[in-house]
Design an enzyme around this catalytic site. Structure first.
Site, PDB file in Angstrom:
ATOM      1  N   HIS A 295       0.795  -1.341  -0.178  1.00 31.44           N
ATOM      2  CA  HIS A 295       0.029   0.075   0.095  1.00 31.44           C
ATOM      3  C   HIS A 295       1.038   1.242  -0.082  1.00 31.44           C
ATOM      4  O   HIS A 295       1.265   1.973   0.868  1.00 31.44           O
ATOM      5  CB  HIS A 295      -0.832  -0.069   1.361  1.00 31.44           C
ATOM      6  CG  HIS A 295      -1.913   0.966   1.314  1.00 31.44           C
ATOM      7  ND1 HIS A 295      -3.147   0.842   1.823  1.00 31.44           N
ATOM      8  CD2 HIS A 295      -2.010   2.218   0.885  1.00 31.44           C
ATOM      9  CE1 HIS A 295      -3.829   1.872   1.703  1.00 31.44           C
ATOM     10  NE2 HIS A 295      -3.203   3.057   1.007  1.00 31.44           N
TER      11      HIS A 295
ATOM     12  N   GLU B 139      -2.459  -1.539  -3.182  1.00 27.82           N
ATOM     13  CA  GLU B 139      -3.604  -0.689  -2.597  1.00 27.82           C
ATOM     14  C   GLU B 139      -3.097   0.607  -2.612  1.00 27.82           C
ATOM     15  O   GLU B 139      -2.213   1.038  -2.466  1.00 27.82           O
ATOM     16  CB  GLU B 139      -4.105  -1.073  -1.098  1.00 27.82           C
ATOM     17  CG  GLU B 139      -4.241  -2.779  -0.981  1.00 27.82           C
ATOM     18  CD  GLU B 139      -4.737  -3.049   0.368  1.00 27.82           C
ATOM     19  OE1 GLU B 139      -5.493  -4.038   0.370  1.00 27.82           O
ATOM     20  OE2 GLU B 139      -4.597  -2.650   1.416  1.00 27.82           O
TER      21      GLU B 139
ATOM     22  N   HIS C 132      -7.604  -5.316   7.499  1.00 25.09           N
ATOM     23  CA  HIS C 132      -7.134  -4.057   8.480  1.00 25.09           C
ATOM     24  C   HIS C 132      -7.420  -4.483   9.928  1.00 25.09           C
ATOM     25  O   HIS C 132      -8.672  -4.943  10.336  1.00 25.09           O
ATOM     26  CB  HIS C 132      -8.043  -2.930   8.264  1.00 25.09           C
ATOM     27  CG  HIS C 132      -7.495  -1.545   8.912  1.00 25.09           C
ATOM     28  ND1 HIS C 132      -6.339  -0.943   7.926  1.00 25.09           N
ATOM     29  CD2 HIS C 132      -7.246  -1.357  10.109  1.00 25.09           C
ATOM     30  CE1 HIS C 132      -5.870  -0.054   8.866  1.00 25.09           C
ATOM     31  NE2 HIS C 132      -6.330  -0.192  10.035  1.00 25.09           N
TER      32      HIS C 132
HETATM   33  C1  LIG Z   1      -6.481  -0.702   3.333  1.00 23.37           C
HETATM   34  C2  LIG Z   1      -5.683  -1.152   4.387  1.00 23.37           C
HETATM   35  O1  LIG Z   1      -6.522  -1.452   5.613  1.00 23.37           O
HETATM   36  C3  LIG Z   1      -4.256  -1.606   4.528  1.00 23.37           C
HETATM   37  O2  LIG Z   1      -3.761  -1.310   3.442  1.00 23.37           O
HETATM   38  C4  LIG Z   1      -3.848  -0.643   5.723  1.00 23.37           C
HETATM   39  O3  LIG Z   1      -4.092   0.760   5.332  1.00 23.37           O
HETATM   40  C5  LIG Z   1      -2.185  -0.735   5.597  1.00 23.37           C
HETATM   41  O4  LIG Z   1      -1.661   0.403   5.471  1.00 23.37           O
HETATM   42  P1  LIG Z   1      -0.609   0.973   6.289  1.00 23.37           P
HETATM   43  O5  LIG Z   1       0.556  -0.164   6.551  1.00 23.37           O
HETATM   44  O6  LIG Z   1      -0.069   2.389   5.678  1.00 23.37           O
HETATM   45  O7  LIG Z   1      -1.123   1.150   7.675  1.00 23.37           O
HETATM   46  N1  LIG Z   2      -5.841  -4.402   3.465  1.00 22.98           N
HETATM   47  C1  LIG Z   2      -5.368  -4.541   4.582  1.00 22.98           C
HETATM   48  C2  LIG Z   2      -4.107  -4.615   4.667  1.00 22.98           C
HETATM   49  O1  LIG Z   2      -3.448  -4.810   3.615  1.00 22.98           O
HETATM   50  C3  LIG Z   2      -3.458  -4.889   5.885  1.00 22.98           C
HETATM   51  O2  LIG Z   2      -3.877  -4.011   6.910  1.00 22.98           O
HETATM   52  P1  LIG Z   2      -3.225  -4.238   8.459  1.00 22.98           P
HETATM   53  O3  LIG Z   2      -3.170  -5.757   8.653  1.00 22.98           O
HETATM   54  O4  LIG Z   2      -1.869  -3.704   8.152  1.00 22.98           O
HETATM   55  O5  LIG Z   2      -4.119  -3.526   9.298  1.00 22.98           O
END
Ligand SMILES: CC(=O)[C@@H](O)[C@H](O)COP(=O)(O)O
Ligand SMILES: NCC(=O)COP(=O)(O)O
Length: 237
Positions: free
Chosen positions: A43, A70, A190
């Site tokens: 992401h 993402e 998440h």
């Molecule tokens: C969409 C989602 O929930 C994840 O991609 C999460 O936002 C991870 O991003 P960060 O690692 O920047 O917290």
């Molecule tokens: N789309 C959610 C993700 O990639 C991971 O979220 P998190 O486990 O870091 O909260």
């Protein structure tokens, strides 16, 4: 079958803290796949505080499972995704300064924008997913955008589950049922963790993919990454 996609943002955070190349993000992606992960998620954020745009390119030839990118489809992000052509792009309505993702799309208000973006990604052979809160109206709205899948934003579930409120699964189950009826694939992510993943999986019909990063990497500090990947896979069976 629910696929486990490992989000490796936190590996980049650790690397960036010293400015060198340890741990190596590409090697980590190769290793989690070797240990059984069925996908790799990144992401990249506009400030590149963890995953950098260059990482996204470097990972392209090494992710042989599902590659999920993402982010908010700002121009730079969109161009990068169209060049890389990952398996899936997950659209997330992040503010530029968001610490982490904190809300799903308003799929009704942003319908025209989402339709346009989704069309472009799909025309380029990239599967699309739209990050949404567990709200039936948003699932119906997502269907109207033409997306292949939704990703249910699970922060509220994870928080309530940690407090012992198992009822918190109900809106997620209802949204998944509706998505199944509408022909939308269901992903989730998440704050999913070893503690809550089995319960979540057992109550969500047709769960295709979970992307997990923060908890999974934290757990692996104690338990080891190979072991942790295997533990998730057993809980997702
Ligand atoms: C969409 C989602 O929930 C994840 O991609 C999460 O936002 C991870 O991003 P960060 O690692 O920047 O917290
Ligand atoms: N789309 C959610 C993700 O990639 C991971 O979220 P998190 O486990 O870091 O909260």
């Amino acid at each position: 079958m629910t696929k486990l996609s490992v989000n490796i943002n936190k590996i980049a955070t650790l690397r960036n803290s010293r400015g060198g190349d340890m741990p190596n993000v590409v090697q980590f992606a190769k290793d989690v796949q070797k240990f059984g992960a069925e996908g790799v998620t990144i992401h990249p954020r506009p400030d590149e505080r963890h995953i950098r745009y260059q990482d996204a390119y470097d990972l392209k030839s090494e992710v042989y499972t599902e590659y999920n990118i993402e982010g908010n489809p700002i121009e730079k992000f969109t161009n990068m995704v169209l060049e890389i052509k990952p398996t899936q792009v997950t659209l997330v309505p992040d503010a530029v300064d968001a610490i982490t993702s904190n809300a799903g799309w308003d799929t009704i208000k942003h319908k025209d924008f989402l339709v346009e973006m989704i069309q472009e990604f799909k025309q380029n052979g990239i599967r699309t997913s739209v990050f949404v809160d567990p709200d039936l109206k948003q699932i119906e709205g997502a269907k109207e955008t033409g997306t292949d899948r939704i990703e249910l934003y699970t922060e509220a579930f994870a928080h309530q589950y940690s407090l012992g409120n198992h009822e918190a699964i109900k809106p997620y189950a209802a949204c998944a049922e509706l998505a199944n009826e509408l022909g939308l694939g269901v992903n989730a992510g998440h704050d999913l963790s070893l503690d809550n993943i089995q319960f979540f999986k057992q109550h969500i019909p047709g769960l295709l993919e979970v992307s997990i990063g923060h908890a999974l990497i934290s757990e692996s500090l104690y338990l080891g990454i190979e072991n942790v990947v295997q533990m998730y896979l057993r809980k997702l069976k």
